[in-house]
Every structure is written in structure tokens, then in C-alpha cells.
Design a protein around this motif. Structure first.
Motif, PDB file in Angstrom:
ATOM      1  N   TYR A  44      35.241  45.042  52.286  1.00 60.30           N
ATOM      2  CA  TYR A  44      36.722  44.956  52.160  1.00 60.30           C
ATOM      3  C   TYR A  44      37.203  44.730  50.735  1.00 60.30           C
ATOM      4  CZ  TYR A  44      34.828  42.602  56.300  1.00 60.30           C
ATOM      5  OH  TYR A  44      34.023  42.205  57.314  1.00 60.30           O
ATOM      6  N   GLU A  45      36.691  43.672  50.106  1.00 61.27           N
ATOM      7  CA  GLU A  45      37.074  43.346  48.738  1.00 61.27           C
ATOM      8  C   GLU A  45      38.569  43.213  48.547  1.00 61.27           C
ATOM      9  OE1 GLU A  45      35.041  42.065  46.851  1.00 61.27           O
ATOM     10  OE2 GLU A  45      33.294  42.667  48.017  1.00 61.27           O
ATOM     11  N   LEU A  46      39.199  42.513  49.480  1.00 59.16           N
ATOM     12  CA  LEU A  46      40.571  42.085  49.222  1.00 59.16           C
ATOM     13  C   LEU A  46      40.488  41.001  48.163  1.00 59.16           C
ATOM     14  CD1 LEU A  46      41.888  41.884  52.875  1.00 59.16           C
ATOM     15  CD2 LEU A  46      42.133  43.743  51.249  1.00 59.16           C
ATOM     16  N   PHE A  47      41.609  40.762  47.471  1.00 59.27           N
ATOM     17  CA  PHE A  47      41.604  39.700  46.477  1.00 59.27           C
ATOM     18  C   PHE A  47      41.929  38.389  47.191  1.00 59.27           C
ATOM     19  CE2 PHE A  47      43.168  43.567  44.146  1.00 59.27           C
ATOM     20  CZ  PHE A  47      41.903  43.907  43.695  1.00 59.27           C
ATOM     21  N   PRO A  48      40.983  37.433  47.207  1.00 59.15           N
ATOM     22  CA  PRO A  48      41.124  36.266  48.089  1.00 59.15           C
ATOM     23  C   PRO A  48      42.264  35.326  47.705  1.00 59.15           C
ATOM     24  CG  PRO A  48      39.196  36.038  46.677  1.00 59.15           C
ATOM     25  CD  PRO A  48      39.708  37.429  46.473  1.00 59.15           C
ATOM     26  N   HIS A  49      42.730  35.404  46.449  1.00 59.72           N
ATOM     27  CA  HIS A  49      43.771  34.472  46.029  1.00 59.72           C
ATOM     28  C   HIS A  49      45.174  35.016  46.252  1.00 59.72           C
ATOM     29  CE1 HIS A  49      43.027  37.212  42.770  1.00 59.72           C
ATOM     30  NE2 HIS A  49      44.113  36.823  42.149  1.00 59.72           N
ATOM     31  N   MET A  50      45.270  36.196  46.860  1.00 58.01           N
ATOM     32  CA  MET A  50      46.592  36.780  47.074  1.00 58.01           C
ATOM     33  C   MET A  50      46.822  37.011  48.566  1.00 58.01           C
ATOM     34  SD  MET A  50      46.695  39.835  44.343  1.00 58.01           S
ATOM     35  CE  MET A  50      46.379  39.582  42.621  1.00 58.01           C
ATOM     36  N   THR A  51      48.096  36.979  48.955  1.00 57.82           N
ATOM     37  CA  THR A  51      48.417  37.276  50.349  1.00 57.82           C
ATOM     38  C   THR A  51      48.155  38.758  50.607  1.00 57.82           C
ATOM     39  OG1 THR A  51      50.691  37.863  49.848  1.00 57.82           O
ATOM     40  CG2 THR A  51      50.258  35.547  50.393  1.00 57.82           C
ATOM     41  N   VAL A  52      48.163  39.111  51.882  1.00 55.70           N
ATOM     42  CA  VAL A  52      47.980  40.504  52.266  1.00 55.70           C
ATOM     43  C   VAL A  52      48.978  41.400  51.533  1.00 55.70           C
ATOM     44  CG1 VAL A  52      48.363  42.073  54.208  1.00 55.70           C
ATOM     45  CG2 VAL A  52      46.937  40.040  54.502  1.00 55.70           C
ATOM     46  N   LEU A  53      50.239  40.989  51.541  1.00 54.45           N
ATOM     47  CA  LEU A  53      51.259  41.822  50.914  1.00 54.45           C
ATOM     48  C   LEU A  53      51.021  41.952  49.406  1.00 54.45           C
ATOM     49  CD1 LEU A  53      53.792  43.457  51.554  1.00 54.45           C
ATOM     50  CD2 LEU A  53      55.159  41.449  50.971  1.00 54.45           C
ATOM     51  N   ASP A  54      50.685  40.842  48.754  1.00 57.64           N
ATOM     52  CA  ASP A  54      50.438  40.892  47.306  1.00 57.64           C
ATOM     53  C   ASP A  54      49.225  41.749  46.966  1.00 57.64           C
ATOM     54  OD1 ASP A  54      52.611  39.375  46.700  1.00 57.64           O
ATOM     55  OD2 ASP A  54      51.533  37.469  46.707  1.00 57.64           O
ATOM     56  N   ASN A  55      48.223  41.708  47.818  1.00 60.23           N
ATOM     57  CA  ASN A  55      47.069  42.588  47.653  1.00 60.23           C
ATOM     58  C   ASN A  55      47.515  44.047  47.607  1.00 60.23           C
ATOM     59  OD1 ASN A  55      43.972  41.949  47.879  1.00 60.23           O
ATOM     60  ND2 ASN A  55      45.029  40.253  48.873  1.00 60.23           N
ATOM     61  N   ILE A  56      48.425  44.377  48.517  1.00 61.16           N
ATOM     62  CA  ILE A  56      48.866  45.767  48.617  1.00 61.16           C
ATOM     63  C   ILE A  56      49.778  46.132  47.447  1.00 61.16           C
ATOM     64  CG2 ILE A  56      50.154  47.395  50.073  1.00 61.16           C
ATOM     65  CD1 ILE A  56      49.272  45.667  52.477  1.00 61.16           C
ATOM     66  N   LEU A  57      50.619  45.176  47.026  1.00 59.76           N
ATOM     67  CA  LEU A  57      51.623  45.482  46.000  1.00 59.76           C
ATOM     68  C   LEU A  57      51.043  45.547  44.586  1.00 59.76           C
ATOM     69  CD1 LEU A  57      54.707  43.293  47.043  1.00 59.76           C
ATOM     70  CD2 LEU A  57      54.147  45.628  47.689  1.00 59.76           C
ATOM     71  N   LEU A  58      49.935  44.837  44.354  1.00 59.93           N
ATOM     72  CA  LEU A  58      49.444  44.671  42.975  1.00 59.93           C
ATOM     73  C   LEU A  58      49.328  45.987  42.207  1.00 59.93           C
ATOM     74  CD1 LEU A  58      48.260  42.812  40.743  1.00 59.93           C
ATOM     75  CD2 LEU A  58      46.013  43.296  41.697  1.00 59.93           C
ATOM     76  N   ALA A  59      48.519  46.900  42.732  1.00 59.93           N
ATOM     77  CA  ALA A  59      48.269  48.130  41.963  1.00 59.93           C
ATOM     78  C   ALA A  59      49.506  49.039  41.862  1.00 59.93           C
ATOM     79  CB  ALA A  59      47.077  48.878  42.540  1.00 59.93           C
ATOM     80  N   PRO A  60      50.236  49.270  42.955  1.00 52.84           N
ATOM     81  CA  PRO A  60      51.438  50.107  42.795  1.00 52.84           C
ATOM     82  C   PRO A  60      52.426  49.527  41.775  1.00 52.84           C
ATOM     83  CG  PRO A  60      50.911  49.873  45.121  1.00 52.84           C
ATOM     84  CD  PRO A  60      49.989  48.949  44.371  1.00 52.84           C
ATOM     85  N   MET A  61      52.525  48.182  41.728  1.00 54.02           N
ATOM     86  CA  MET A  61      53.473  47.583  40.786  1.00 54.02           C
ATOM     87  C   MET A  61      52.953  47.626  39.359  1.00 54.02           C
ATOM     88  SD  MET A  61      54.965  44.251  42.765  1.00 54.02           S
ATOM     89  CE  MET A  61      55.392  43.356  41.288  1.00 54.02           C
ATOM     90  N   LYS A  62      51.707  47.205  39.165  1.00 57.73           N
ATOM     91  CA  LYS A  62      51.195  47.053  37.813  1.00 57.73           C
ATOM     92  C   LYS A  62      50.669  48.365  37.234  1.00 57.73           C
ATOM     93  CE  LYS A  62      52.092  42.746  38.161  1.00 57.73           C
ATOM     94  NZ  LYS A  62      53.358  42.272  37.555  1.00 57.73           N
ATOM     95  N   VAL A  63      50.124  49.222  38.071  1.00 54.75           N
ATOM     96  CA  VAL A  63      49.547  50.457  37.553  1.00 54.75           C
ATOM     97  C   VAL A  63      50.586  51.580  37.577  1.00 54.75           C
ATOM     98  CG1 VAL A  63      47.705  52.155  37.832  1.00 54.75           C
ATOM     99  CG2 VAL A  63      47.263  49.753  38.327  1.00 54.75           C
ATOM    100  N   GLN A  64      51.266  51.716  38.703  1.00 49.75           N
ATOM    101  CA  GLN A  64      52.217  52.825  38.826  1.00 49.75           C
ATOM    102  C   GLN A  64      53.635  52.421  38.452  1.00 49.75           C
ATOM    103  OE1 GLN A  64      51.422  53.982  42.933  1.00 49.75           O
ATOM    104  NE2 GLN A  64      49.969  55.538  42.243  1.00 49.75           N
ATOM    105  N   LYS A  65      53.845  51.135  38.193  1.00 50.52           N
ATOM    106  CA  LYS A  65      55.147  50.608  37.774  1.00 50.52           C
ATOM    107  C   LYS A  65      56.263  50.994  38.741  1.00 50.52           C
ATOM    108  CE  LYS A  65      53.188  49.637  33.712  1.00 50.52           C
ATOM    109  NZ  LYS A  65      52.513  48.356  33.623  1.00 50.52           N
ATOM    110  N   ARG A  66      55.916  50.999  40.017  1.00 47.72           N
ATOM    111  CA  ARG A  66      56.975  51.297  40.985  1.00 47.72           C
ATOM    112  C   ARG A  66      57.748  50.021  41.323  1.00 47.72           C
ATOM    113  NH1 ARG A  66      52.988  53.595  45.070  1.00 47.72           N
ATOM    114  NH2 ARG A  66      54.653  53.422  46.594  1.00 47.72           N
ATOM    115  N   LYS A  67      58.922  50.240  41.916  1.00 48.15           N
ATOM    116  CA  LYS A  67      59.788  49.089  42.215  1.00 48.15           C
ATOM    117  C   LYS A  67      59.225  48.284  43.377  1.00 48.15           C
ATOM    118  CE  LYS A  67      64.379  50.577  40.809  1.00 48.15           C
ATOM    119  NZ  LYS A  67      64.766  51.902  41.322  1.00 48.15           N
TER     120      LYS A  67
END
Lengths: 271, 224
Positions: A105-128
Motif C-alpha cells: 500500500y505505502e500510504l503515508f502513515p502521518h497523513m489522513t486518507v484525504l491528505d494522502n490523496i491530495l498531496l501529489a495533485p496539490m504539490k505536483v500538479q498545483k491543482r486547486k
């Protein structure tokens, strides 16, 4: 859970029938041992390819090379027109087009499910954030995990974590999805819920390369089955053909390890 | 109830002197902590790099500091270097140097341990999502490392505070030294004061370290 799941996910703008992934004479070595031996392969847009083979045959390594997690020693891997090269500058942009789900799985253990999902789209793709959140919630709902958005990974079962990992990869709108033995670490009852999600993705025409040991599932989901042995693709056939009439002795042997002959009846006759 | 000689504390400015002594001890330890934490994080990160030269140098530094008793280090810096290099080093400065050297070494090893405990798969998972190296550290590796570091570094900080009691050996007047002076001065008037005064010293150390432990427990819970 089957049916028109995850249908409105964008990220598939290449016309059908076009080669999405090409591997030409790819060679991979770990020190002296040859892991991938002159692999050539084309995956068409919309195809679902299942990669099978005994452990250590190079299946996982092949996926890792495609995502440039491993350098290759020879040959070329291309996604569309772009070459995938661990050293190239455009690597992060090409990786966004490839979604990968791991066995553990390799979810990031220090983040909630939603933050896990949001991290890359926000930081890499700079989406809203609002847009991605909306999409993430829809996807989570479709895999039956909407109410888990605020949970931490440690509060989820293995099957739930794996479904989150799939949603996390999907939110990047990848053109190609790689699944690396995603049910191998799961309890038997949880395997189904994850495979159902993948089946639904196949039904909507996603391009996927799947490594699995679930032969029933492979048969159901695959357009083509590749059999890998000692770093070479020795069978490349539609599932019916591969499972009914494997051409090579090695594949027959391999498939035999998944079937059991009834011993009870014979025992009685013997007595 | 035996006579603890606590009345000695009320004589003159004895209690105030003890508190000033505590402040001296805290000043040395906190300045050292403030130097050690960032330096330790830096060196600990360097230790996880693949450069064999940097690794070897840091390893030697860590082992030397670890093997040497802090008291020997204090003597070496305070008596040894002042004599050898002819500079004028106050006891406080020597203490801060020694405690910073020690804290940095210990901290760097904690940081190294916490960093390598993050599984390789976490990096790969970030890479597969298209995150850059810097982003992987910023959003994935560093937050997890910090969470693992908190209980360890709190332990180190309280150890540093407690170990400052050694600096009286190089003539720094800190809480323990003040306590000895008070007891010594009242030896005939209240021979039992040793018990009472050291008991107070114990309590003062406790109240200096306890809030740090409480804060650590709070952070651990919040960041679990």
C-alpha cells in the motif's frame, strides 16, 4: 461495487488503438544477474495486460523499470513519445502519467486518507484543493470509503488501505496504471474488494499492467496475458489461449501449481 | 519527622542562591541544546549520505565523544586546551562547548537512526506519484522522522540538563555547587541540612525537566 465505477475520471486523451507504452529490447541487471532479458512489448491504449510468472522471474522489476524506480542497462522504454529515463529532467512529469500501486500500500502513515490523496495533485500538479477534494470524495465513495476520508491509514484494514492507494493513484489522472501484486499482502476475504475495483477500472477502458498471482482474476480482467520466465516473455496470448492451451512446457508447469487433483475419490478406489 | 534542616533555606538569601544556581545550570544546558539540535540534525542527515569520507569522519567523532566520559571531556577542554593554546576560557564557555559537542554527537545518531527507519518504499511511493526529491523530504520523510525523534530527543535534553551537575568540577557555580556551599556553611548550626538541601535540589531538577516530558507526551499523542 462493479458497474460504471470511476467513469468520469479524466486522463485518457490518447486515441484508441495507439501504442501507449513501448519497450524495446529492455535489459536489466542487478550486478551479475540478468533480471530482464531483451524485453520488447507494446501496450495499446485501453489494453489490460496481466503479467504472470513464478516469483523472482522479474515481473515486479519490469513494473519498477517502467516507472523509472530502477535504471535499465539496455533498450528503451517510452510512454507515448516520451522516453522514460531515471536520469532525465522530465521524469516527474512523465511519472504523473503513470499510476503505481504497491503490494504494501505505502500510504503515508502521518497523513489522513484525504491528505494522502491530495498531496501529489496539490504539490505536483498545483491543482486547486477544493477541486481535488471534490474528486477524491467522489472516488472514495465509489470504492466504499467515503466515511474514511478523515481516518489515518493505521485505522484501516489492508483491503481498505489498498483501495485508498488506488484512489490516490487515480487522482493524478494517469494514462497507465501499474499494479504490483496488490492483493498479495491481503487476507483472503479482502482480496475481492480490491480486485472488484480493478475490474471496474478495466470495464471503463483504462490502460493497465497488472502483476498478480490471482489466476481467476487474471483470466477475467486480461486482454492479454504475458508469462515471464527468467527475464524473458515466453508467452503472450489472450487469457483463454494462455490458460487452456499454454504453448510452453514452463507455462504448463506454472499453471499446474494452481490446480489440485482430487485425491479423495482415487483413495477410495485404491482401497 | 526527622529534622531535615530546611530552616537553612530561609537564612539569608539561600533559596534565592539555589535558584540562581539552577538558572546557571539551565543556561548551560539550554544553550547547548539550542546548538546541538540543529547541528545534530545536519550531521545526522549527512551520516545517511553515501559519501564514505563524510561517513567515516562523523563515525569517528561520534564514537570518541560517546566513549569519553563527559567529565574527562570537561577537564580536557577546560584545563587541557587553555593550557595548550593559552587562551582564557571561562568554566561556563568550556561547559557549553563540551555539552554541545556531546549533544550534537548524540543527536546526530538519533537523527540518523530515525531517518534510516523510514522504509525505502515510502520514498518510492512518493516518487511514483511524481513528487520531486525535495518534496519527498518535505512532505513525507521529514514529518515522519520528526515524529520518531521527539521522544528520543526529549530524553537527550533531560539527560543534558541533569548532566550539567558535573560542571561544578571545573569551578562553575551551579545549583549543586551552591547546595554544597550552603550545607558547608551551616555544618555546625544544622548538621542535617545535607538531606533537606539535596532534597530541594532534587525537586528543582524535577520541576525543570518535568514540563519538557509533559510537552513531549502531548506532542506524541497529537502526532501519533
Amino acid at each position: 461495487m462493479a458497474g460504471p465505477l470511476l467513469q468520469d475520471v479524466p486522463g485518457q486523451d490518447i486515441a484508441c488503438g495507439q501504442a501507449l507504452l513501448t519497450m524495446e529490447h529492455v535489459t536489466k541487471r542487478f550486478e551479475e544477474s540478468l533480471i530482464l532479458d531483451d524485453i520488447s512489448l507494446t501496450i495499446q491504449k485501453g489494453e489490460v495486460i496481466v503479467l504472470v510468472g513464478s516469483s523472482g522471474c522479474g515481473k515486479s522489476t519490469m513494473l519498477r523499470c517502467i516507472n523509472a524506480l530502477e535504471p535499465i542497462q539496455g533498450g528503451i522504454i517510452r510512454l507515448g513519445e516520451e522516453q522514460i529515463d531515471p536520469k532525465s529532467r522530465g521524469l516527474t512529469s512523465i511519472r504523473q502519467k503513470i499510476g503505481m500501486v504497491f503490494q504494501s500500500y505505502e500510504l503515508f502513515p502521518h497523513m489522513t486518507v484525504l491528505d494522502n490523496i491530495l498531496l501529489a495533485p496539490m504539490k505536483v500538479q498545483k491543482r486547486k484543493k477544493a477541486d481535488i477534494t471534490e474528486e477524491a470524495v467522489i472516488l472514495l465513495e465509489r470504492v466504499g470509503l467515503k466515511e474514511k476520508a478523515g481516518c489515518f491509514p493505521r485505522q484501516l484494514s489492508g483491503g481498505q488501505k489498498q483501495r485508498v492507494a488506488i484512489v490516490r493513484a487515480l487522482c493524478m489522472h494517469p494514462e497507465l496504471m501499474l499494479f504490483d501484486e496488490v492483493t498479495a499482502a491481503l487476507d483472503p476475504e479482502m482480496v475481492r474488494e480490491v480486485l472488484d475495483v480493478i475490474l471496474a477500472l478495466a470495464a471503463q477502458g483504462r490502460t493497465m499492467l497488472i502483476v498478480t498471482h490471482e489466476m481467476q482474476f487474471a483470466r477475467a480482467v486480461a486482454d492479454r496475458v504475458l508469462f515471464l520466465d527468467k527475464g524473458k516473455i515466453i508467452e503472450n496470448a489472450p487469457p483463454e489461449e494462455f490458460f487452456e492451451n499454454p504453448k510452453t512446457e514452463r507455462a504448463k508447469q506454472f499453471l499446474n501449481t494452481f490446480s489440485f487433483e482430487t485425491v479423495k475419490g482415487k483413495d477410495k478406489q485404491g482401497k | 519527622m526527622p529534622d531535615l534542616g530546611l530552616e537553612v533555606l530561609l537564612k539569608g538569601q539561600n533559596m534565592e542562591r539555589l535558584l540562581i544556581g539552577l538558572l546557571a545550570a539551565l543556561k548551560i544546558s539550554l544553550v547547548s541544546v539550542a546548538v546541538s539540535l540543529p547541528l545534530g540534525i545536519l550531521l545526522g542527515t549527512l551520516m545517511t549520505w553515501k559519501n564514505p569520507f563524510i561517513k567515516a569522519v562523523l563515525r569517528v567523532y561520534l564514537e570518541i565523544i560517546r566513549i569519553m566520559p563527559q567529565m574527562v571531556l570537561l577537564f580536557l577542554v577546560f584545563f587541557g586546551t587553555t593550557r595548550a593554546f593559552g587562551w582564557d576560557l571561562s568554566g561556563e564557555s568550556a561547559s557549553v562547548i563540551v555539552f554541545s559537542l556531546w549533544g550534537t554527537a548524540e543527536m546526530s545518531d538519533l537523527v540518523r537512526g530515525a531517518l534510516i527507519s523510514i522504509p525505502l518504499h515510502q520514498y518510492e511511493s512518493g516518487e511514483a506519484l511524481g513528487l520531486s526529491k525535495v518534496q519527498i523530504y518535505r512532505y513525507i520523510v521529514v514529518p515522519q522522522t520528526l515524529r520518531r525523534l521527539i521522544p528520543l530527543s526529549i530524553n537527550l535534553i533531560t539527560r543534558m540538563i541533569k548532566t550539567t551537575s558535573l560542571v561544578l568540577m571545573i569551578g562553575v557555580v551551579e545549583i549543586l555547587k551552591v547546595a554544597q556551599q550552603i550545607i558547608e556553611a551551616n555544618r555546625t548550626a544544622s548538621p542535617n541540612a545535607a538531606f533537606g538541601i539535596y532534597l530541594v535540589v532534587f525537586l528543582l531538577y524535577f520541576f525543570a525537566c518535568w514540563p519538557i516530558s509533559v510537552a513531549a507526551r502531548y506532542l506524541e499523542k497529537r502526532w501519533r
